[in-house]
Design a protein around this motif. Structure first.
Motif, PDB file in Angstrom:
ATOM      1  N   ARG A  73      20.337  36.611 -25.676  1.00 24.56           N
ATOM      2  CA  ARG A  73      20.520  35.376 -26.437  1.00 24.56           C
ATOM      3  C   ARG A  73      21.797  34.667 -25.996  1.00 24.56           C
ATOM      4  N   GLY A  74      21.736  33.362 -25.957  1.00 23.53           N
ATOM      5  CA  GLY A  74      22.923  32.576 -25.654  1.00 23.53           C
ATOM      6  C   GLY A  74      23.385  32.684 -24.217  1.00 23.53           C
ATOM      7  N   VAL A  75      22.446  32.928 -23.285  1.00 22.03           N
ATOM      8  CA  VAL A  75      22.797  32.968 -21.863  1.00 22.03           C
ATOM      9  C   VAL A  75      22.567  31.573 -21.282  1.00 22.03           C
TER      10      VAL A  75
ATOM     11  N   THR B 186      27.007  32.229 -18.324  1.00 20.90           N
ATOM     12  CA  THR B 186      27.842  32.505 -19.490  1.00 20.90           C
ATOM     13  C   THR B 186      27.025  33.166 -20.587  1.00 20.90           C
ATOM     14  N   CYS B 187      27.703  33.938 -21.404  1.00 18.76           N
ATOM     15  CA  CYS B 187      27.032  34.658 -22.494  1.00 18.76           C
ATOM     16  C   CYS B 187      27.783  34.416 -23.792  1.00 18.76           C
ATOM     17  N   ASP B 188      27.087  33.886 -24.779  1.00 23.88           N
ATOM     18  CA  ASP B 188      27.714  33.636 -26.083  1.00 23.88           C
ATOM     19  C   ASP B 188      28.009  34.927 -26.836  1.00 23.88           C
TER      20      ASP B 188
ATOM     21  N   ASN C  69      36.528  29.251 -23.142  1.00 25.94           N
ATOM     22  CA  ASN C  69      36.810  30.526 -23.806  1.00 25.94           C
ATOM     23  C   ASN C  69      35.942  31.657 -23.278  1.00 25.94           C
ATOM     24  N   PHE C  70      35.426  31.480 -22.046  1.00 24.22           N
ATOM     25  CA  PHE C  70      34.692  32.557 -21.380  1.00 24.22           C
ATOM     26  C   PHE C  70      35.612  33.228 -20.364  1.00 24.22           C
ATOM     27  N   GLU C  71      35.596  34.563 -20.328  1.00 26.29           N
ATOM     28  CA  GLU C  71      36.408  35.307 -19.376  1.00 26.29           C
ATOM     29  C   GLU C  71      35.524  35.885 -18.275  1.00 26.29           C
TER      30      GLU C  71
END
Length: 310
Positions: A234-236, A252-254, A291-293
């Motif tokens: 989910r949230g990819v 990115t992944c939520d 805010n993604f690392e």
């Protein structure tokens, strides 16, 4: 209404016979990587560095053709395969052949020292002056991501030598017996995290996504709808740089707030995981403002950790 598939059902959808694991061909791998870096360098903001790493990869290709590493202990290998564990774990003491590989690598790189930035030449010469114990400690620190600033400065050269050894040993494994690791987000051969994922073209791998190991270059299949870091479905989402096309996007992944690059050979058939990752540093700089690392780094690029006052 559309039913949401559960993780177990996602894998079951893909019943096509295709290779779940792709083992490296070191000489071919490093030569293609070098060629791709040279192709990507013109006009790139870090063109000089890409050309330096291309020279390193060309040296790797030459060394790989004659490199002799130690075969894994048969009993240890059998036990690892039986329990689905990586048979060439990075926690192992590096094969002694790595220091010979490093010596050859430094000799080849320094042969063209006149064309290299002075700082890179200084790092190479500093490495050449270290004794065997110091080199082994340096390798252990970098493999465990525990290096200080001095270690990070020479990381690309050290990791290039370690790549030679791990890729050679991985190339001699039996892919048919090498099961996906108990932790699907790490390399089934050495247990390293993936550098990037690759959407492959051609042959039986056509259309499938593989995670690419930054150490031994083994690739293993993972369905596209999963986060390659936490396996969430989910949230990819995918982010890119305007005007740069879709060859390299940040997945990115939520759920875990991480990202890892995806390299699409359908957009560019010559795309290569490590080379294209290096050449898209601008994407990393833009992602640093979100805010993604980044989930894992590129072994041939050493970036300092951000500080609280940066």
């Amino acid at each position: 209404m559309q039913r949401i598939l559960q993780p177990g059902e996602i894998e079951a959808l893909d019943a096509i016979d295709f290779p779940r694991i792709r083992l490296p061909r070191p000489t071919e791998l490093f030569a293609e990587r070098a060629a791709r870096l040279r192709q990507l360098a013109p006009g790139n903001p870090i063109a000089d560095y890409l050309l330096f790493i291309a020279r390193v990869c060309e040296a790797q290709a030459g060394i790989a053709a004659t490199l002799q590493t130690t075969a894994p202990d048969a009993a240890v290998l059998e036990r690892a395969l039986e329990h689905g564990m990586p048979p060439l774990p990075l926690q192992d003491r590096p094969d002694p052949a790595w220091q010979a590989a490093l010596a050859q690598l430094l000799e080849r790189v320094l042969a063209g020292a006149a064309d290299l930035p002075a700082v890179l030449v200084a790092h190479a010469r500093r490495l050449r002056a270290l004794d065997a114990a110091a080199l082994d400690q340096l390798a252990a620190d970098l493999l465990n991501e525990d290096g200080d600033a001095d270690a990070l400065a020479v990381q690309p050269l050290v990791m290039a030598a370690l790549q030679l050894v791990w890729a050679d040993r991985a190339s001699r494994l039996d892919a048919a017996r090498l099961a996906p690791a108990a932790e699907p987000t790490v390399c089934p051969a050495c247990g390293s995290p993936p550098l990037a994922s690759v959407l492959r073209i051609g042959g039986s791998a056509e259309g499938h996504r593989y995670l690419h190991c930054g150490l031994c270059a083994t690739e293993w299949h993972m369905v596209r709808v999963k986060c390659s870091h936490c396996e969430s479905t989910r949230g990819v989402r995918y982010l890119g740089v305007d005007g740069d096309g879709k060859t390299v996007l940040a997945e990115t992944c939520d759920s875990c707030r991480s990202y890892r690059k995806q390299v699409d050979q359908h957009a560019d058939p010559l795309a290569e995981a490590l080379a294209d990752d290096l050449a898209t540093l601008r994407l990393d700089l833009l992602m640093a403002e979100t805010n993604f690392e980044r989930a894992s780094g590129n072994p041939l690029l050493a970036l300092p950790e951000p500080t609280d006052d940066a």
